[in-house]
Scaffold this motif. Structure first.
Motif, PDB file in Angstrom:
ATOM      1  N   LEU A  94       0.829  -1.201   0.000  1.00 37.58           N
ATOM      2  CA  LEU A  94       0.000   0.000   0.000  1.00 37.58           C
ATOM      3  C   LEU A  94       0.870   1.261   0.000  1.00 37.58           C
ATOM      4  CD1 LEU A  94      -2.796  -0.927   2.547  1.00 37.58           C
ATOM      5  CD2 LEU A  94      -3.186  -0.236   0.174  1.00 37.58           C
ATOM      6  N   GLN A  95       1.910   1.249   0.819  1.00 36.13           N
ATOM      7  CA  GLN A  95       2.825   2.388   0.894  1.00 36.13           C
ATOM      8  C   GLN A  95       3.586   2.560  -0.411  1.00 36.13           C
ATOM      9  OE1 GLN A  95       3.247   4.638   3.234  1.00 36.13           O
ATOM     10  NE2 GLN A  95       5.171   5.601   2.626  1.00 36.13           N
ATOM     11  N   GLN A  96       3.957   1.443  -1.019  1.00 38.08           N
ATOM     12  CA  GLN A  96       4.773   1.468  -2.232  1.00 38.08           C
ATOM     13  C   GLN A  96       3.969   1.846  -3.472  1.00 38.08           C
ATOM     14  OE1 GLN A  96       5.718  -2.385  -3.905  1.00 38.08           O
ATOM     15  NE2 GLN A  96       7.839  -1.752  -4.335  1.00 38.08           N
ATOM     16  N   LEU A  97       2.743   1.347  -3.575  1.00 42.66           N
ATOM     17  CA  LEU A  97       1.988   1.431  -4.818  1.00 42.66           C
ATOM     18  C   LEU A  97       0.856   2.450  -4.810  1.00 42.66           C
ATOM     19  CD1 LEU A  97       1.681  -2.386  -5.607  1.00 42.66           C
ATOM     20  CD2 LEU A  97       3.352  -0.766  -6.507  1.00 42.66           C
ATOM     21  N   THR A  98       0.583   3.073  -3.674  1.00 41.21           N
ATOM     22  CA  THR A  98      -0.507   4.041  -3.617  1.00 41.21           C
ATOM     23  C   THR A  98      -0.020   5.330  -2.974  1.00 41.21           C
ATOM     24  OG1 THR A  98      -1.464   3.687  -1.392  1.00 41.21           O
ATOM     25  CG2 THR A  98      -1.946   2.028  -3.074  1.00 41.21           C
ATOM     26  N   SER A  99      -0.870   6.341  -3.010  1.00 41.43           N
ATOM     27  CA  SER A  99      -0.547   7.597  -2.360  1.00 41.43           C
ATOM     28  C   SER A  99      -1.095   7.653  -0.939  1.00 41.43           C
ATOM     29  CB  SER A  99      -1.083   8.777  -3.177  1.00 41.43           C
ATOM     30  OG  SER A  99      -2.477   8.682  -3.339  1.00 41.43           O
ATOM     31  N   LEU A 100      -1.613   6.556  -0.439  1.00 45.59           N
ATOM     32  CA  LEU A 100      -2.022   6.500   0.957  1.00 45.59           C
ATOM     33  C   LEU A 100      -0.808   6.644   1.867  1.00 45.59           C
ATOM     34  CD1 LEU A 100      -4.543   3.505   1.086  1.00 45.59           C
ATOM     35  CD2 LEU A 100      -5.073   5.873   1.591  1.00 45.59           C
TER      36      LEU A 100
END
Length: 284
Positions: A94-100
């Motif tokens: 999630l941290q790597q692939l999204t802007s969340l």
């Protein structure tokens, strides 16, 4: 909910799944009840902006009691299945692939913990033998009706479904989980899934590899058909996403253990759907 929607993002940026994920090295197994291993099971760490330390997505696993001997708080399996590797890996992706903005450290809470209302997303795994206390029934009802979102994962066959349905009906006696069509937004809000993915455990995947079987056998009843169901409030908001006859958690957990399983089930199915569910939960 005190922070339910404060960290919703306006846009989510993703790498392509096909070739976008690189499998990590094999991670050591870890089965302590709720503490994270000192080496994070080999998953990379990252820093959270101290100015926004409370405005990050934290993966919250729910600890529960179980009717099945040897499960739940009594030891082994139940609520702690795939802990902590599954959520460590998913949080990293999630941290790597999204802007969340994502907390690198997932946590475990009881439904009766007052900190529950600081987190808009919770996860229950292997609910085929769970049993809620009366206090937990009330707490979960309050949490979901006040904006919280529940993801349920990894239970198979008729008996396990009947047990979960009995418990969730204690929470909402007048509501029925509704089968979600494949064109529902949750299957396409980030990654466009053309079918409802079925993810077996790594052992079941290898047992059925030669025959192309992706379901787990030995649970009783129909395990071949994957079901994804939603539980909705009076305004049509999805409060819970329920995956039956599938095991997304193993797809997250087993990254780095086996290249074939990673390519076929983690990269193509478990990560895309897991990311979709969390992004949907955080934006609705």
């Amino acid at each position: 909910m005190t922070r339910t929607r404060r960290f919703v993002v306006a846009a989510v940026v993703f790498a392509s799944v096909a070739g976008g994920l690189v499998s990590a090295a094999r991670q050591p197994r870890y089965r302590a009840p709720s503490e994270l291993p000192a080496n994070r099971a080999g998953v990379p760490d990252w820093k959270v902006d101290p100015n926004f330390k409370n405005d990050v997505f934290t993966f919250v696993r729910i600890e529960y009691d179980s009717l099945r001997r040897g499960f739940g708080r009594g030891g082994g399996g139940g609520w702690r299945t795939d802990w902590p590797d599954a959520e460590l890996n998913l949080s990293f992706r999630l941290q790597q692939l999204t802007s969340l903005r994502v907390n690198p450290n997932p946590i475990v809470l009881r439904l009766t913990d007052p900190r529950l209302f600081d987190h808009p997303f919770i996860y229950i795994v292997e609910p085929g033998g769970l049993v809620f206390s009366e206090d937990e029934v009330l707490a979960l009802r309050k949490y979901l009706t006040n904006g919280g979102f529940l993801m349920v994962d990894d239970f198979w066959g008729d008996a396990q479904w009947e047990n979960f349905l009995r418990e969730i009906k204690r929470v909402f006696p007048d509501r029925e989980p509704q089968e979600l069509p494949v064109d529902h937004e949750i299957f396409r809000c980030v990654y466009h899934l053309k079918e409802k993915p079925q993810i077996p455990s790594i052992g079941a995947a290898y047992a059925g590899k030669a025959e192309g079987i992706t379901w787990e056998r030995g649970h009783g009843g129909n395990t071949q058909t994957v079901h994804y169901k939603g539980l909705f409030d009076d305004k049509g908001r999805m409060m819970a996403f329920i995956g039956h006859n599938t095991d997304l958690g193993d797809g997250w957990e087993r990254e780095g253990e086996d290249p074939w399983y990673f390519r076929e089930f983690s990269e193509k199915k478990a990560y895309p759907l897991g990311i979709n569910v969390i992004v949907y939960a955080m934006t609705h």
